[in-house]
Design an enzyme around this catalytic site. Structure first.
Site, PDB file in Angstrom:
ATOM      1  N   THR A 147      -7.776 -47.600  34.739  1.00 13.19           N
ATOM      2  CA  THR A 147      -7.971 -48.908  34.090  1.00 13.19           C
ATOM      3  C   THR A 147      -7.170 -49.001  32.792  1.00 13.19           C
ATOM      4  OG1 THR A 147     -10.191 -49.014  35.012  1.00 13.19           O
ATOM      5  CG2 THR A 147      -9.726 -50.465  33.160  1.00 13.19           C
TER       6      THR A 147
ATOM      7  N   LYS B  41     -14.245 -41.027  23.913  1.00 13.48           N
ATOM      8  CA  LYS B  41     -15.316 -40.777  22.924  1.00 13.48           C
ATOM      9  C   LYS B  41     -16.174 -39.584  23.299  1.00 13.48           C
ATOM     10  CE  LYS B  41     -16.233 -44.033  25.958  1.00 13.48           C
ATOM     11  NZ  LYS B  41     -15.456 -45.146  26.485  1.00 13.48           N
TER      12      LYS B  41
ATOM     13  N   GLU C 111      -8.558 -45.177  18.080  1.00 10.63           N
ATOM     14  CA  GLU C 111      -9.107 -46.532  17.910  1.00 10.63           C
ATOM     15  C   GLU C 111      -9.843 -47.014  19.157  1.00 10.63           C
ATOM     16  OE1 GLU C 111      -8.780 -48.825  14.946  1.00 10.63           O
ATOM     17  OE2 GLU C 111     -10.508 -49.221  16.212  1.00 10.63           O
TER      18      GLU C 111
ATOM     19  N   GLY D 232     -13.884 -50.673  22.315  1.00 10.28           N
ATOM     20  CA  GLY D 232     -12.752 -51.255  23.048  1.00 10.28           C
ATOM     21  C   GLY D 232     -11.691 -51.898  22.182  1.00 10.28           C
TER      22      GLY D 232
ATOM     23  N   GLY E  32     -13.970 -52.858  35.706  1.00 10.75           N
ATOM     24  CA  GLY E  32     -13.293 -51.812  34.921  1.00 10.75           C
ATOM     25  C   GLY E  32     -13.974 -51.516  33.597  1.00 10.75           C
TER      26      GLY E  32
ATOM     27  N   GLU F 275     -17.785 -46.308  32.770  1.00 13.15           N
ATOM     28  CA  GLU F 275     -17.173 -44.979  32.763  1.00 13.15           C
ATOM     29  C   GLU F 275     -17.026 -44.475  34.196  1.00 13.15           C
ATOM     30  OE1 GLU F 275     -16.165 -43.330  29.786  1.00 13.15           O
ATOM     31  OE2 GLU F 275     -16.452 -45.423  29.319  1.00 13.15           O
TER      32      GLU F 275
ATOM     33  N   ASP G  95     -22.917 -42.987  26.411  1.00 13.31           N
ATOM     34  CA  ASP G  95     -21.613 -43.513  25.991  1.00 13.31           C
ATOM     35  C   ASP G  95     -21.750 -44.125  24.584  1.00 13.31           C
ATOM     36  OD1 ASP G  95     -18.747 -44.461  26.652  1.00 13.31           O
ATOM     37  OD2 ASP G  95     -19.777 -46.280  26.025  1.00 13.31           O
TER      38      ASP G  95
ATOM     39  N   LYS H  52     -20.084 -42.864  20.857  1.00 15.33           N
ATOM     40  CA  LYS H  52     -19.398 -43.746  19.903  1.00 15.33           C
ATOM     41  C   LYS H  52     -20.083 -43.711  18.538  1.00 15.33           C
ATOM     42  CE  LYS H  52     -17.896 -46.748  23.653  1.00 15.33           C
ATOM     43  NZ  LYS H  52     -18.334 -47.841  24.530  1.00 15.33           N
TER      44      LYS H  52
ATOM     45  N   GLY I 106     -12.866 -52.793  29.070  1.00 13.04           N
ATOM     46  CA  GLY I 106     -11.961 -53.531  29.946  1.00 13.04           C
ATOM     47  C   GLY I 106     -10.517 -53.173  29.663  1.00 13.04           C
TER      48      GLY I 106
END
Ligand code: NAP
Ligand code: HSE
Length: 441
Positions: free
Chosen positions: A16, A112, A136, A141, A194, A197, A208, A212, A310
């Site tokens: 993706t 991450k 970043e 995202g 997309g 994970e 997830d 982060k 995405g």
């Protein structure tokens, strides 16, 4: 005007995000070059995948000669000057990043999990090799939150972050509410788009978002954070009834990440489904959108909002890092890759963190049930602000019902002790489900 110079990228991962980076460079390459100041043109020199035979939808054709399945040949390729790690996971990804740093090739990653689980080793290596890691895309995202914290908030003590930082779970909660989809169908849509994970359990079990939150906390407080020391719960237990009950009470139910520095400088980090007042701006963050509220002691509160997952939004962040790494390489400039700056710090045990709560009990419906639960809560000196037992319209005489208690603010440890006792009552059929009620003030 300086001469144009070309710079080769090794794209490890062409799923993706990796193919999104290819597309962005194909679409906006000349624009990016004209904005780099030094006229740097980025080109993809090598691509690592598992299956080179896979059909891939990309902007323009990708020469078959670029593909490899051997990560060493990508890292060692003299034409590769920057390594972009977008394969995910913490094993091969670790080896690729470590090898790139040792080869003095700057790394860009959106991983991450890798940074949260193995960042301590990698950042130490980054420092030792004098080679930066840019990340970043690892948080939220397309929202430029890493740069914001590193640069724009550099003069602030960060008091807190609170936010919605997993697009998939937010998307699922939304689809369960607005389209009455089942959890499974909503997750399948997120995967198809997309957002999820490769292992989607990380999205739904809160990890997830936790990865982060760890990355943000490390940036803000500078010390290594043990993932086992933070409290994480996901959205697996959320039922449509919880969402509609939240709505009726004037809240939205969201998977909320909270990172907060206490007065003694210990840091609270937790990820939990939470009731957020409907009037709060975070309550209207829907779908794949993320939002992070940053509270700096000097700047006060700022809110960053955008697409949290995405292909294109994530590629946008990766390309921004690529340009930064390229500029530093070509112009020997300072890089803003992260270096930890504190050896130690303290985390607040989750038992000592306080909010109000929404608790759902699965009870056998008989007289006295509410009194039995209430007695134990009273013994633990936990105040009740409301109770409710929604009637199941398809079976109003059911023996098993959901019994909801809204509880006043108390430490989570105290609530846990009371719930351990309540769970032993004959009338309780399963482990109580707890969501936080956050005032976010
Ligand atoms: P993905 O669609 O699953 O793509 C992974 C790519 O890596 C595929 O091209 C795969 O090859 C390749 N790959 C995986 N393991 C490999 C291995 N051991 N050796 C060689 N190639 C391997 O994943 P993604 O969604 O692009 O995510 C990539 C990273 O970005 C992850 O760390 C993720 O957490 C992060 N991220 C994703 C998003 C998002 O919205 N998707 C947002 C932010 C950050 P094949 O194509 O041959 O299978
Ligand atoms: N799976 C992640 C999410 C991708 O849904 O937020 C962005 O990090």
């Amino acid at each position: 005007m300086s001469k144009r110079t070309s710079l080769g990228i090794g794209l490890a991962g062409f799923g993706t995000v990796g193919s999104g980076v290819w597309n962005t460079l194909a679409r906006n390459g000349p624009l990016i070059t004209s904005r780099t100041g030094g006229g740097i043109s980025l080109h993809v020199a090598r691509i690592l995948v598992r299956d080179p035979g896979k059909t891939r939808a990309t902007c323009g054709e990708v020469p078959a000669t670029l593909f490899t399945t051997d990560w060493r040949s990508l890292v060692d390729d003299p034409a590769v000057e920057i390594v972009v790690e977008l394969i995910g996971g913490t094993t091969d990804a670790f080896d690729i990043v470590a090898a790139a740093l040792r080869a003095k090739k700057p790394v860009v990653t959106g991983n991450k999990a890798l940074l949260a689980e193995r960042g301590v080793e990698l950042f130490a290596l980054s420092r030792e090799c004098g080679t930066p890691i840019h990340f970043e895309a690892a948080v939220a995202g397309g929202i430029p939150i890493i740069r914001t914290v590193q640069d724009s908030f550099i003069g602030n003590r960060i008091r807190s972050f609170s936010g919605i930082i997993n697009g998939t779970s937010n998307f699922i909660l939304g689809r369960m509410t607005e389209a009455a989809l089942s959890f499974e169908d909503a997750l399948a849509e997120a995967q198809q788009l997309g957002y999820a994970e490769a292992d989607p359990s990380l999205d739904v079990n809160g990890w997830d978002a936790a990865h982060k939150a760890i990355v943000l906390a490390t940036l803000a407080y500078g010390f290594p954070i043990d993932p086992n020391a933070i409290h994480v719960s996901g959205i697996q237990q959320v039922k449509p009834a919880d969402i509609s009950f939240a709505k009726n009470l004037g809240y939205a139910l969201k998977l909320l990440a909270v990172v907060r520095e206490h007065a003694d400088q210990a840091v609270e980090i937790r990820i939990q489904p939470s009731f957020i007042p409907k009037a709060h701006i975070l309550a209207s963050v829907n779908g794949v959108f993320n939002a992070v509220a940053v509270h700096g002691d000097t700047a006060g509160e700022s809110l960053f909002y955008g697409r949290g997952a995405g292909q294109d939004p994530t590629a946008s962040s990766v390309v921004a890092d690529l340009v930064e790494a390229a500029r530093a390489l070509r112009h020997q400039g300072d890089h803003r890759g992260f270096l930890p700056y504190a050896d130690s710090g303290r985390l607040v045990p989750v038992g000592d963190t306080s909010t109000a709560y929404y608790v759902r009990f699965d009870v056998t419906d008989r007289p006295g049930v509410i009194a039995e639960i209430a007695r134990i809560l009273a013994d633990h000196r936990i105040g009740i602000s409301g109770t409710h037992s929604p009637v199941n319209p398809s079976n109003p005489d059911a023996d098993f019902v959901d019994m909801i208690f809204l509880l006043h603010t108390c430490p989570f440890g105290k609530l846990q002790a009371a719930l351990d006792e309540i769970e032993k009552l004959d009338c309780i059929n399963s482990t109580p489900v707890v969501f936080r009620i956050e005032s976010l003030t």
